[in-house]
Design a protein around this motif. Structure first.
Motif: not given
Length: 168
Positions: A134-154
């Motif tokens: 949607a924003e046509n750019k990479e969305i960088a996260l803060i270093p303290e965050a880790s990515v899961v495939k799906s938040g709802v599934v998590r």
């Protein structure tokens, strides 16, 4: 041969008195018996308390409420000497909480993770991908965050493992 009732009762009483003296010699001697304490049961290792906090809105007040809840729960169980695990799961507009460019609480999260390792932060990979498109750019996260495939599934998977779910 008949036994009279009176003779039978007298014999029974005499036998009972003899048994009570034989069973309790300290009572016959007039000494006090000491009480014996049962051994204490061994301490049982308690399972850690496990909490999921969901953030799915881009509101600083809601994000701060989730962080307050996490800090209060962590402190409560730390004071009791009990283990706790807390996961803050973000998805949808709540991903802004963990975005490096838009998080209104990133300094607070950095401080919390440094002082309270029991608290972790998960970002929804699906939301991150959709925001990138949607924003046509990479969305960088803060270093303290880790990515899961799906938040709802998590959230679903943690609840299925017995975690407690709270939506602030």
């Amino acid at each position: 041969m008949t036994i009279r009732l009176k003779d039978f009762v007298c014999a029974a009483l005499a036998t009972g008195a003899a048994l009570s003296i034989a069973v309790s010699p300290s009572a016959a001697q007039g000494t006090k018996q000491s009480s014996v304490q049962a051994p204490k049961p061994p301490m049982v290792e308690r399972k850690p308390h496990r909490l999921i906090l969901q953030v799915n809105t881009n509101e600083a007040a809601m994000m701060n409420l989730a962080l307050n809840n996490a800090a209060n729960v962590a402190q409560y169980y730390q004071d009791l000497g009990e283990k706790v695990e807390i996961e803050v799961v973000t998805f949808g507009p709540g991903l802004h909480m963990l975005r490096d460019d838009t998080s209104p609480v990133k300094a607070r999260i950095k401080a919390m993770t440094a002082s309270t390792p029991a608290i972790s932060f998960k970002a929804c990979g699906n939301t991150q991908g959709n925001m990138s498109k949607a924003e046509n750019k990479e969305i960088a996260l803060i270093p303290e965050a880790s990515v899961v495939k799906s938040g709802v599934v998590r959230v679903i998977e943690l609840q299925e493992k017995g975690w407690t779910y709270v939506r602030p």
